[in-house]
Enzyme design. Structure first.
Site, PDB file in Angstrom:
ATOM      1  N   ASP A  45       0.903  -1.014  -0.096  1.00 34.50           N
ATOM      2  CA  ASP A  45      -0.033   0.036  -0.144  1.00 34.50           C
ATOM      3  C   ASP A  45       0.771   1.030  -0.066  1.00 34.50           C
ATOM      4  O   ASP A  45       1.945   1.272   0.599  1.00 34.50           O
ATOM      5  CB  ASP A  45      -1.003  -0.004   1.322  1.00 34.50           C
ATOM      6  CG  ASP A  45      -1.926   1.112   1.271  1.00 34.50           C
ATOM      7  OD1 ASP A  45      -2.539   1.479   0.366  1.00 34.50           O
ATOM      8  OD2 ASP A  45      -1.894   1.904   2.438  1.00 34.50           O
ATOM      9  N   ASP A  81       0.076   4.871   0.679  1.00 33.68           N
ATOM     10  CA  ASP A  81      -0.385   5.785   1.590  1.00 33.68           C
ATOM     11  C   ASP A  81       0.065   5.537   2.981  1.00 33.68           C
ATOM     12  O   ASP A  81      -0.433   4.424   3.349  1.00 33.68           O
ATOM     13  CB  ASP A  81      -1.474   6.418   1.553  1.00 33.68           C
ATOM     14  CG  ASP A  81      -1.911   7.290   0.510  1.00 33.68           C
ATOM     15  OD1 ASP A  81      -0.935   8.260   0.072  1.00 33.68           O
ATOM     16  OD2 ASP A  81      -2.901   7.076  -0.484  1.00 33.68           O
ATOM     17  N   ARG A 135     -11.986   7.382  -1.121  1.00 33.50           N
ATOM     18  CA  ARG A 135     -12.108   8.709  -0.591  1.00 33.50           C
ATOM     19  C   ARG A 135     -13.540   8.669  -0.364  1.00 33.50           C
ATOM     20  O   ARG A 135     -14.126   9.056   0.808  1.00 33.50           O
ATOM     21  CB  ARG A 135     -11.846   9.857  -1.551  1.00 33.50           C
ATOM     22  CG  ARG A 135     -11.982  11.428  -1.004  1.00 33.50           C
ATOM     23  CD  ARG A 135     -11.924  12.527  -1.724  1.00 33.50           C
ATOM     24  NE  ARG A 135     -10.941  12.253  -3.009  1.00 33.50           N
ATOM     25  CZ  ARG A 135     -11.058  12.383  -4.068  1.00 33.50           C
ATOM     26  NH1 ARG A 135     -12.139  13.258  -4.595  1.00 33.50           N
ATOM     27  NH2 ARG A 135      -9.935  12.407  -4.968  1.00 33.50           N
TER      28      ARG A 135
END
Length: 250
Positions: free
Chosen positions: A17, A19, A63
């Site tokens: 991943d 982030d 998001r």
């Protein structure tokens, strides 16, 4: 106690991943979410908890899923709206757009850094013949990884743009991780996942990956293991690499 390690005689690729694992962006994401949610919640609910709410409801999710999941935790239901909404409008898209605008303005102003221990691990994995992939739900993942100067350390990147084009569900569904290993030409059982978010840990376990590695940044090792982590470290510098990936023989 055994030293935490990746055994390259059993694992041929590692999927990261991006982030909060590769790029030091989690704090920026959390701060942007707090700014947006606190403005919206004023008079409706308690402020957004930058640690507990971020980790449980937002971190690792696309998001818009993060908006939906967090607001549902407060019993709030908003209309979806559309990508044409004004940033900050009281819709799922409006709040998501506001967060994106704040976060990217900080990236433009300050840039992005990569975690040194992750960079060192990537170099060591590739030196020993392992394939590497980056995965992110973010539409800006390629820009962030490039800005951090580490794009060359990945064989490929699967991001939010790919997810939108292919209609892939977000974590905790393993679809993004599975797409990465599909492109690498490997079964999930021959790959490891490195994650810092609970939905990502769940995704690695659901996807049948051979090893799920969690980075514990908040003293939540027990919870990370409950969600499916095989190995939990506070920093990737604690993780040893053993063996090497042997080239395929035809």
């Amino acid at each position: 106690m055994n030293e935490p390690a990746i055994d390259l005689t059993a694992i041929s690729a590692v999927v990261f991943d991006t982030d909060g694992v590769v790029t030091d962006t989690a704090r920026g994401h959390a701060a942007a979410w707090k700014h947006v949610f606190d403005a919206f919640l004023r008079g409706r609910s308690a402020p957004f908890d930058i640690r507990a709410d971020y980790l449980r409801h937002v971190d690792g999710r696309p998001r818009l899923d993060g908006v939906r999941t967090f607001l549902a935790s407060r019993g709030i239901d908003l209309p979806e709206g559309s990508p044409d909404d004004e940033p900050g409008a009281p819709t799922v898209h409006g709040l998501g757009l506001a967060k994106d605008r704040i976060f990217m303005s900080q990236v433009d102003k300050y840039g992005v850094a990569a975690f040194p221990s992750t960079v060192a691990l990537l170099y060591e994995l590739r030196r020993r013949g392992a394939r590497t992939a980056g995965v992110s739900a973010s539409l800006h993942a390629r820009r962030l990884v490039t800005s951090a100067g580490v794009a060359h350390l990945f064989d490929l990147l699967v991001d939010g743009n790919d997810a939108a084009l292919m209609h892939l569900p977000g974590k905790p569904d393993p679809a993004l991780f599975l797409e990465a290993v599909r492109r690498l030409g490997l079964p999930a059982s021959r790959a490891a996942v490195v994650e810092a978010a609970l939905p990502g840990i769940e995704a690695g376990r659901k996807g049948g990956f051979g090893l799920v590695i969690a980075i514990d940044k908040d003293g939540a090792a027990a919870e990370l293991r409950e969600h499916g982590a095989d190995v939990v470290v506070a920093d990737l510098g604690e993780l040893a690499v053993r063996g090497r990936v042997l080239p395929l023989t035809l």
